[in-house]
Structure formats: structure tokens, C-alpha cells
Design a protein around this motif. Sequence first.
Motif, mmCIF file in Angstrom:
data_model
loop_
_atom_site.group_PDB
_atom_site.id
_atom_site.type_symbol
_atom_site.label_atom_id
_atom_site.label_comp_id
_atom_site.label_asym_id
_atom_site.label_seq_id
_atom_site.Cartn_x
_atom_site.Cartn_y
_atom_site.Cartn_z
ATOM 1 N N UNK A 512 -3.683 -4.886 -9.370
ATOM 2 C CA UNK A 512 -3.024 -6.135 -8.978
ATOM 3 C C UNK A 512 -1.634 -5.878 -8.397
ATOM 4 N N UNK A 513 -0.906 -4.939 -9.007
ATOM 5 C CA UNK A 513 0.431 -4.639 -8.504
ATOM 6 C C UNK A 513 0.369 -4.098 -7.075
ATOM 7 N N UNK A 514 -0.629 -3.280 -6.784
ATOM 8 C CA UNK A 514 -0.764 -2.747 -5.427
ATOM 9 C C UNK A 514 -1.103 -3.850 -4.431
ATOM 10 N N UNK A 515 -1.993 -4.744 -4.819
ATOM 11 C CA UNK A 515 -2.336 -5.855 -3.918
ATOM 12 C C UNK A 515 -1.119 -6.738 -3.700
ATOM 13 N N UNK A 516 -0.331 -6.931 -4.734
ATOM 14 C CA UNK A 516 0.879 -7.760 -4.600
ATOM 15 C C UNK A 516 1.955 -7.082 -3.767
ATOM 16 N N UNK A 517 1.793 -5.789 -3.477
ATOM 17 C CA UNK A 517 2.769 -5.129 -2.608
ATOM 18 C C UNK A 517 2.766 -5.736 -1.207
ATOM 19 N N UNK A 518 1.725 -6.524 -0.881
ATOM 20 C CA UNK A 518 1.669 -7.234 0.399
ATOM 21 C C UNK A 518 2.514 -8.492 0.398
ATOM 22 N N UNK A 519 3.136 -8.823 -0.746
ATOM 23 C CA UNK A 519 3.951 -10.032 -0.825
ATOM 24 C C UNK A 519 3.104 -11.267 -1.051
ATOM 25 N N UNK A 520 3.519 -12.423 -0.532
ATOM 26 C CA UNK A 520 2.769 -13.675 -0.756
ATOM 27 C C UNK A 520 1.310 -13.587 -0.321
ATOM 28 N N UNK A 544 -4.098 0.563 -0.455
ATOM 29 C CA UNK A 544 -4.783 1.731 -0.994
ATOM 30 C C UNK A 544 -3.813 2.863 -1.290
ATOM 31 N N UNK A 545 -2.887 3.106 -0.368
ATOM 32 C CA UNK A 545 -1.895 4.162 -0.578
ATOM 33 C C UNK A 545 -0.987 3.834 -1.761
ATOM 34 N N UNK A 546 -0.647 2.564 -1.908
ATOM 35 C CA UNK A 546 0.200 2.159 -3.037
ATOM 36 C C UNK A 546 -0.496 2.450 -4.364
ATOM 37 N N UNK A 547 -1.797 2.133 -4.427
ATOM 38 C CA UNK A 547 -2.540 2.394 -5.667
ATOM 39 C C UNK A 547 -2.606 3.892 -5.957
ATOM 40 N N UNK A 548 -2.869 4.693 -4.936
ATOM 41 C CA UNK A 548 -2.953 6.140 -5.134
ATOM 42 C C UNK A 548 -1.610 6.721 -5.564
ATOM 43 N N UNK A 549 -0.517 6.156 -5.044
ATOM 44 C CA UNK A 549 0.812 6.621 -5.458
ATOM 45 C C UNK A 549 1.045 6.324 -6.930
ATOM 46 N N UNK A 573 -14.669 -6.689 -4.458
ATOM 47 C CA UNK A 573 -14.647 -6.722 -2.997
ATOM 48 C C UNK A 573 -13.360 -6.144 -2.439
ATOM 49 N N UNK A 574 -12.238 -6.451 -3.052
ATOM 50 C CA UNK A 574 -10.954 -5.915 -2.600
ATOM 51 C C UNK A 574 -10.881 -4.409 -2.838
ATOM 52 N N UNK A 575 -11.425 -3.957 -3.963
ATOM 53 C CA UNK A 575 -11.469 -2.508 -4.224
ATOM 54 C C UNK A 575 -12.233 -1.808 -3.102
ATOM 55 N N UNK A 576 -13.347 -2.386 -2.721
ATOM 56 C CA UNK A 576 -14.188 -1.765 -1.683
ATOM 57 C C UNK A 576 -13.436 -1.644 -0.361
ATOM 58 N N UNK A 577 -12.627 -2.643 -0.015
ATOM 59 C CA UNK A 577 -11.926 -2.613 1.260
ATOM 60 C C UNK A 577 -10.704 -1.703 1.239
ATOM 61 N N UNK A 578 -10.014 -1.618 0.104
ATOM 62 C CA UNK A 578 -8.795 -0.807 0.057
ATOM 63 C C UNK A 578 -9.065 0.633 -0.352
ATOM 64 N N UNK A 579 -10.128 0.872 -1.155
ATOM 65 C CA UNK A 579 -10.443 2.215 -1.650
ATOM 66 C C UNK A 579 -11.956 2.423 -1.566
ATOM 67 N N UNK A 580 -12.480 2.589 -0.363
ATOM 68 C CA UNK A 580 -13.946 2.587 -0.191
ATOM 69 C C UNK A 580 -14.669 3.723 -0.904
ATOM 70 N N UNK A 581 -13.974 4.810 -1.245
ATOM 71 C CA UNK A 581 -14.633 5.917 -1.932
ATOM 72 C C UNK A 581 -14.452 5.868 -3.446
#
Length: 719
Positions: A512-520, A544-549, A573-581
Motif C-alpha cells: 500500500x505504501x508503494x502504491x501511495x507513492x503515486x500521491x492522490x 514496482x521499483x518503490x516496493x523492491x526498494x 490486479x495491482x500486484x500483477x501490473x506493478x510486479x508481473x513476476x
Amino acid sequence: MRSREAEIGHRLGALSSGRNAMRPKLKGASSRTFQRAVASHQARRLSDAEALYGQVLLEDPVHFDSRYLLGAVLMEQGRYEAALTQLDACLELRPGDAAALRVSGLVRSKLGQSHAALHAFEQALAARPDWAELHNDHGNTLAILGRVDEALEAFGRAILRNAIFAEAHNNRGNLLTGLKRFEEALGAFDAAIACQPGLAAAHNNRGNVLKAMRRTGAALASYDQALAISPTYVSALNNRGNALRDLGHLDRALASYDAALTLQPDYVDGHINRADVLIDVARFDEALAACDAALAASPGYAEAHNMRGNVLKHLKRLPEALAAYDEALALKPTYADAHANRGLLLTEIGRTAEGCVALETALVLEPGTAGFFYSLTQCKRMRQGDPLIGEMEARATHDTSLSTRERIDLHFGLGKAHADIGDPAAAFKHLLAGNRRQRTQIRYDEVSTLNALARMRAAFTPTSLKVGSERGNGDRRPIFILGMPRSGSTLVEQILAGHPDVFAAGEIDDLRLSIRSLGPKGDRLLEAAEPLTSLSPEDWQQVGADYLARLDAVAPNAKRVSNKTPDNFRLVGLIRLMLPDARIIHTRRDPVDTCLSCFATRFTGHQPFTYDLGELGRYYAAYRATMNHWRAILPADVMLDIDYEDVVDDLEGQSRRLLAHCGLEWTDRCLDFQHAIRPVLTASASQVRQPLYRQSVGRWHAYEAYLQPLLAELSREAV
């Protein structure tokens, strides 16, 4: 306690009220010097008063009043030893002088010489048994010495001699509060305020007793009144913060603590209480800084070490947390909360037997504490005839002073205890009572929650997921274990934790924190309120990069890192789009067993849908529809379903499936899951330290008669 101004008034007033006869007369210049000294003393020009009293004594060394008042000035300057020298000289001139004995007693109290102070007050009372202030001083000293009944009698004698003596009423109220005689204490503070409406301490103390009586709103009003009288009253600001915290106004509570600390930066309790609220709002680094500030001001304060342990536990710095609890107990061996916190942590890191001993120690130190009862039932299997069950039943049935939180703890603890001994009727009675009370303490918008799940299902289609591999960040480290709470996710992660290439991160909010890195835009994505077409390939790369960091920060060398946050099932669904592997593991368990286990758990995290059987059933139906949707639109190799019952029946076979799905080589170490060295900070902490057993499979049948609201909802399809 009296104010400094009141103390000065008493001492100067003693020239007339404490001693009337046989003062030596001063003549001429000495008389005028003495008058100037008294005027300076009354005006708080203490250095001038000291010099002038000294000048009189150079001319007349046996002038009693000058020597007596010089002792008072020295006391007011904090020069206690010098003050005693002057007062002892006074008492050589006039043995048994009540006023000098009284001030001598006050000085000795400041020096911590309580027995000597008591002797001085008793000598003074022999000479002046009618002096109300002396009886009040006598009572304060008796209270310090733990002679509580005698102290109450002394305050009563002070009030008998002066019915409008506000300080004596206030001191009596403080003593009654400590004795938990709250109604009497409230009456004493009301009497103090009636005598002196502007006595801020009485309003503050009245707030304390109201808070102890669970009348937190009224307590807040009393603290506000104290602060209206004295806006810089640090203790009242701190207490006001505590009341606001209990009422759920966390931002206002922090503001109140901040105001107290602005006035007194080394106010230790303010730092500790501020840290407690910062934990509640997940600002853990700030909470740690607050604990460090408290310890900088008072390194030997056990409560600060205990709170620091709590913060470090949230930061998952568990060895440091354990060391902090140990330090608290080294400083204060009878500190029950530190024993309990240490016991819970020991249980979570697999040292269950030691943890139970620590919790039992806490209960011995503070018998009847509901939270300690609850924790003990969670760390061990209860047996028929265990006296703990009888003690808990007695408290739950007969103790009318219990707070809602304490009743919830007792009911959930008794639900677990009666389930352990095979009494489902008694178990469910307590679970129902505990859940009903817990439901009143939380906010849960069921319509909004279920609508968000429906929107998420509608937003993702096979077409919208086709671009996942070209948009997201291709990295095979992430593993997501998700599903309903109490469905076996902790067991699955514990199996994975046995593998040398896996770091088990537990329940973390990093997704959730990584997705929120996009702001609103990210906030709206989490609620399925943002069109997927509004995100660019760069956006998906970023999250995806934020989560990996974040994974790098906790496990820089691990080949795989698991995230076991069950609620991530909403975000597949969001996991699949940001981290497909990424590999996704969906843990399943019999629906009714899952829901019953949720209903039997007092969650520490945010699971608001679990405290009402109907709401729980409707949420489960929506979860089931959501997982069916993901399974229908995801490629077959992305998500693995693992059934708890299959793991119980065939641990090795299911473990091999699990490792193969994650691209990991087989190791027998995964079969020894109960000995995996890692913390388990969930409701399953004690269960996963035991070998697998089948008692929890089909457990719901013993409770079927009580589960009709749940069963009715589970039979319906989600809308």
C-alpha cells in the motif's frame, strides 16, 4: 500540595498566627532594617531579604524572627542545609516553638528526611494542636511514609479545624484516589474547588479521578478548567493529552503533549505518552525519538525503557526490544507491564515457555489484570480445572469497575479457555459478548467496503492485465501470501521461512505504501476509484521499483521475500501490473472454520468486519467473489491456491508444491516449520510453534447452533 506563594504566606504569617508572645523588641535602625527585610521577602526579592535579615542578626544575634525568616528565605532558594542551620539555631533559642518546628519539618521533607520531618511536625502539634496547616503537613508526611490511614485522619483533623481549607481537601482527595476510593476522592476535590474555585491543582486532580472512573469526557472538561486557570500547567496539559488519546482524538492529544514539552522540554511522562500515541498512528521513528528524549532526561526511568521496547517491536528490531524490556525490569523488577510485554515478545519469537512465565509474573504482581489474563490464554492451551479460568469468570461476572477494554479482554480470553476445555456453549457465550462490545468500539462502513471490492473486480479484465509484463518491474523476489485472516497464511509463511533463500517479512504494509507513492492517484487506486488507463508504464515502473526498494531495506541479500498481509487479496490486479513476476499464494480454509476463527480472535490490527456474524459472512462472500475473479483472469501460473486442510493431511506434498511455485529448490528444512527462527507477530504466534494437528479442522460443527447468521450469509453470492 500547596503553591509556593501559599507556603511563603504561611511562613510570614507565622509571625502573628504561629507565635504571639515574647518576641525581643528591636530598636531604631535594626527595627527599620527588619521591616525592610520583611517587605523584600513578601515581594519575593529573596537575595535582598537574606542580606537584610543577616544585617539585623549581626546587630542582634538572638533576634528570633530574623533568624526564623532567614531560614525560610534559604529554603525558598533551595539552600536546605543552610536553612536547617538557621532553624536549629532558632530552636536552641526557643525549644518547642511550633512555627520553627513546622518550617524545619518542611525543609527536612525537601531533603527526603521524612522520619525527621514527621518528628518535627509532631513536636509542633504538641504545642499547637489547633493549627490546621500543621495537621495538613503531618498528613502529607504520613502519606509519603505509607501510613495511609493515619494520613487520612490528619487531613480530616486539618479540615475539622478549617472547613474551607482547600489544600487539605485536595490532599485528601489525592490519597483517596491512590486507594481507588474514587467517589470519596471526587467529593474531596469538589470540596476543594468549592473552597477555592481557582485552585488549578484541584481541577487537574478531579480530572484524574474522573478518568480513573472511566468518565473521560468529564475528565477532559476538568483538565480544560485547570488550564483556563493556569495555561502553563504542564501536568494538566499532559493529562489532557491522555484523555484526548482515550477519546480517539490523537492529533489533539499530540498537540497537548507538544504544548507541555514546549514549556518543559525534559518532562519525561510527556515524551513517553507522546510516543504511545505516535505508535497508534504508525509514526514509529518519531516515537523512538520521543523515547530517546525521555531517556536523555531520565536514563533510569523504567517506563521510558518499556515504551522504547514497544516502539522497537513495531520497528521489528526485536533483539533491541527485548533488551529494552530487560533494562526496564533491571531498574524496576516489580514492573508488571514490562514483564507482560517481555512475555508477549518471547512468545512471538518462539520462546513460548519463557513467555508464559513472564506473563504469569505480571499477573502475580498485578492480580486480576484483564489484559494479562487474556495474553496467558493465548500463549498456552488451557486445561480443565485451571484456576485462571475461575478467576477470569469471577472478574467478568462480579467486577462492576471494569472498563470496556478490560471486559473485551476477559470475554475473548474466556472464549479461548472454554474452547480449549471442550465447552463450546460457554465459549460462544463469551465470544458473542466480547465481539458485541468490540463492535461498539470501531468504525466499519460495510457498504463502502463491499462496494470497493465490487469496483476492484469490475476494473480488472483479461484485457487490462495483458499489458502487465510490459508495464511492471520484472523481479522474482516478491512473494505475496494473501487471503482471509485465520486461513493458514502464517503457517504457509512459516514453511517458506525454513528455506535459506527466503526472508519472511510477515505482515507489512509496503504494498500500500508503494502504491501511495503515486500521491492522490495512488490513494484512489487502492479504492478502485482511479481508471487504470490514467497510469502510464512509467507509473507502474515507479511503484514496482518503490516496493523492491522497500524489500532491499529489510532483506538486501534475500533471493525471495514474502509479504504475508492477508488483506492484499484486494490488490492482486495491482500486484500483477506493478510486479508481473511476483508469485502469489492464496491460502484457503473451510469457510466456516475461517470465519469462526476470525470471530474468536481479538485482532490487534484493523479487521473491523470480524466482530458481527452477519457482517463477517457478507465480507467473506465478497472476498470469495474477488478471489474467483482473480483466478478467472490471471494466467494459471501466477497464483497458487493452498488449502489448510491439505497441508495438515500432506505437509510434504503441499510444501513441495509451494516451493516449486516460488521457483525454489526443495529442502527438508521446510518441514520443520515450528522451529524456524523468526518472529511471528500475528494471532497465530503460538500455534505455528507447534506440530500440525487436526483439531482445528471442522471445528465449526461444535458451534453450528450458534452460527446461523453467518451460515445464512455464506450461502449467498456477493453482489
